[in-house]
Design a protein around this motif. Structure first.
Motif, short mmCIF file in Angstrom:
data_model
loop_
_atom_site.label_atom_id
_atom_site.label_comp_id
_atom_site.label_asym_id
_atom_site.label_seq_id
_atom_site.Cartn_x
_atom_site.Cartn_y
_atom_site.Cartn_z
N PRO A 33 -52.81 15.13 32.85
CA PRO A 33 -53.58 14.17 33.58
C PRO A 33 -54.62 14.77 34.60
O PRO A 33 -55.39 13.95 35.03
N PHE A 35 -57.07 16.98 34.07
CA PHE A 35 -58.07 17.42 33.20
C PHE A 35 -59.32 16.85 33.77
O PHE A 35 -60.21 17.89 34.12
N GLN A 36 -59.40 15.70 33.87
CA GLN A 36 -60.70 14.91 34.17
C GLN A 36 -61.20 15.27 35.45
O GLN A 36 -62.31 15.73 35.59
N ARG A 38 -60.49 18.13 36.99
CA ARG A 38 -60.74 19.57 36.80
C ARG A 38 -62.14 19.93 36.52
O ARG A 38 -63.16 20.45 36.97
N VAL A 39 -62.53 18.93 35.30
CA VAL A 39 -63.77 19.06 34.64
C VAL A 39 -64.76 18.64 35.80
O VAL A 39 -66.01 19.29 36.12
N MET A 40 -64.49 17.54 36.60
CA MET A 40 -65.66 17.04 37.38
C MET A 40 -65.65 18.02 38.30
O MET A 40 -67.03 18.25 39.26
N SER A 42 -65.66 21.08 38.35
CA SER A 42 -66.09 22.52 38.05
C SER A 42 -67.62 22.09 37.65
O SER A 42 -68.31 23.18 37.06
N LEU A 43 -68.01 20.87 37.64
CA LEU A 43 -69.59 20.83 37.30
C LEU A 43 -70.52 21.40 38.20
O LEU A 43 -70.38 21.36 39.41
N PRO A 44 -71.24 22.24 37.61
CA PRO A 44 -72.11 23.19 38.37
C PRO A 44 -73.30 22.10 38.73
O PRO A 44 -73.87 21.29 38.36
N VAL A 46 -77.02 21.71 38.91
CA VAL A 46 -78.24 21.80 37.63
C VAL A 46 -79.47 21.34 37.94
O VAL A 46 -79.68 20.51 38.72
N TRP A 48 -81.83 19.42 36.37
CA TRP A 48 -82.22 18.18 36.24
C TRP A 48 -81.77 17.26 37.24
O TRP A 48 -82.08 15.98 37.68
N GLU A 49 -80.41 17.65 38.15
CA GLU A 49 -80.02 16.68 39.20
C GLU A 49 -81.27 16.58 40.35
O GLU A 49 -81.33 15.53 40.72
N ALA A 52 -83.14 13.62 39.60
CA ALA A 52 -82.71 12.37 39.76
C ALA A 52 -83.21 11.60 40.96
O ALA A 52 -83.27 12.11 42.10
N ARG A 53 -83.56 10.07 41.10
CA ARG A 53 -83.92 9.46 41.97
C ARG A 53 -82.91 9.69 43.35
O ARG A 53 -83.43 9.51 44.42
N ARG A 54 -81.64 9.44 42.73
CA ARG A 54 -80.70 9.46 44.00
C ARG A 54 -80.78 10.60 44.83
O ARG A 54 -80.58 10.62 45.68
#
Lengths: 174, 195
Positions: A33, A35-36, A38-40, A42-44, A46, A48-49, A52-54
């Motif tokens: 449960p 997992f999601q 944990r992934v978010m 661990s996002l490094p 990057v 291209w961020e 991004a306009r925001r």
């Protein structure tokens, strides 16, 4: 014998495949449960961020605030003084900055003018054409040297191939 | 995942993430996590490894999101990344050893042995059912290429077209190999299919 149509056979095949599929997926692995999350987490960051306009909202907002603050500052400080003296002070600051740049680069305007006069003397039509010919011939020389080396390597491989084939023929004869 | 997110195509979600809505990547994770983890589990045979590798795959996909070409399906892309990651993981597990008397196999290569990966941990007990063991055993006995196709189709839930694109194989070949793989599985799992 019971007559079976191609459609019957296909249907049976589909039912079989479906039953097999149901069996294969009957023991699925439950997803952790957390997992999601944990992934978010661990996002490094990057590259291209930044595009991004925001991502630009905060810097733009800060810049707008700065400009507004500067305008307010100028307006409130200008209230007790004349506009001309403020403009004069800003112009003097600009001149100071420009002079500082020139001084730090080691060159004065007079030196640039001197170089211009010298180049004007040297650069005639004839010298420009001659310089062009020199550059082109130098490139041609370098290119021919590189091509010659590649040709030699290619010829070496071909020779090696012929020698290898010759050895094979010799062995077959044995 | 919100209802609105459920209806949005993958490509739209990717576009939103690239515009700065990073949280929408969570919708993509939610959409693919089960398929990806189950796919990886069938290849790695370890639940924790499958979760760990799935996390790595999502991170890799996120890092390369600006290079995603929306002309191709997102599912094909993410499973290609997962496939390569799984193969790398499996290769790392392989142990090559030389016998003390210097004998190699018939091809003159050192023998290789894949380290077993016993499934311990909180989910271990679920794998101990007889049917579960039989299913995994049958899949493990398939030749590698057939195993990949079965796992992509039944656990990754990819369509034939998506598999053909991912494996760079003609559609007809994919169907033939899948048919053959299913025949092999049916033979091995006949007892459970008649239940």
């Amino acid at each position: 014998m019971e007559h079976r149509t191609p459609q019957d056979t296909d249907l049976d095949a589909d039912l079989d495949a479906d039953r097999l599929h149901q069996l294969l997926v009957s023991e699925p692995v439950p997803v952790d449960p957390a997992f999601q999350a944990r992934v978010m987490d661990s996002l490094p960051a990057v590259g291209w961020e930044g595009r991004a306009r925001r991502a630009w909202r905060l810097p733009v907002a800060a810049l707008v605030l700065f400009v507004a603050g500067a305008a307010t500052f100028a307006a409130s400080s200008g209230a007790g003084t004349s506009g001309a003296s403020l403009a004069g002070a800003l112009a003097a600051l600009g001149q100071l900055f420009g002079t500082g740049l020139l001084a730090s680069s080691g060159l004065l305007w007079a030196s640039w003018q001197g170089y211009g006069l010298l180049l004007g003397e040297v650069l005639t039509v004839g010298t420009v054409v001659a310089f062009g010919v020199m550059v082109v011939s130098l490139y041609a020389f370098l290119f021919s040297m590189i091509s010659r080396q590649r040709r030699q390597v290619r010829e070496a491989y071909e020779l090696a191939g012929r020698v290898r084939d010759a050895h094979r023929l010799d062995r077959r004869d044995d | 995942m919100t209802r609105e997110a459920e209806q949005q195509p993958d490509e739209d979600l990717v576009a939103l993430v690239l515009r700065g809505e990073q949280e929408r990547f969570g919708d993509l994770v939610d959409r693919y996590q089960s398929r990806l983890i189950n796919y990886l589990y069938r290849l790695l045979r370890n639940v924790e490894d499958a979760h760990e590798l799935a996390q790595e795959v999502f991170v890799k996909v996120y890092q390369a999101l600006d290079r995603y070409d929306p002309r191709y399906k997102f599912s094909t892309w993410i499973f290609r990344v997962a496939q390569n990651a799984a193969i790398d993981q499996i290769r790392k597990r392989r142990v090559y050893f030389l016998s003390l008397d210097g004998r190699e196999d018939r091809d003159g290569e050192p023998r290789e042995w894949e380290l077993p990966s016993p499934d311990r941990g909180p989910y271990g007990h679920l794998r101990n059912t007889e049917r579960g063991r039989a299913i995994q055993g049958a899949i493990d006995e398939l030749p590698w290429e057939h195993r990949e196709l079965i796992v992509l189709r039944h656990f990754g839930e990819l369509s034939y077209d998506e598999i053909a694109t991912l494996k760079e194989m003609p559609l007809g070949t994919v169907k033939n190999k899948l048919f053959r793989a299913r025949q092999m599985l049916k033979e091995k799992l006949a007892d459970f299919l008649t239940d």
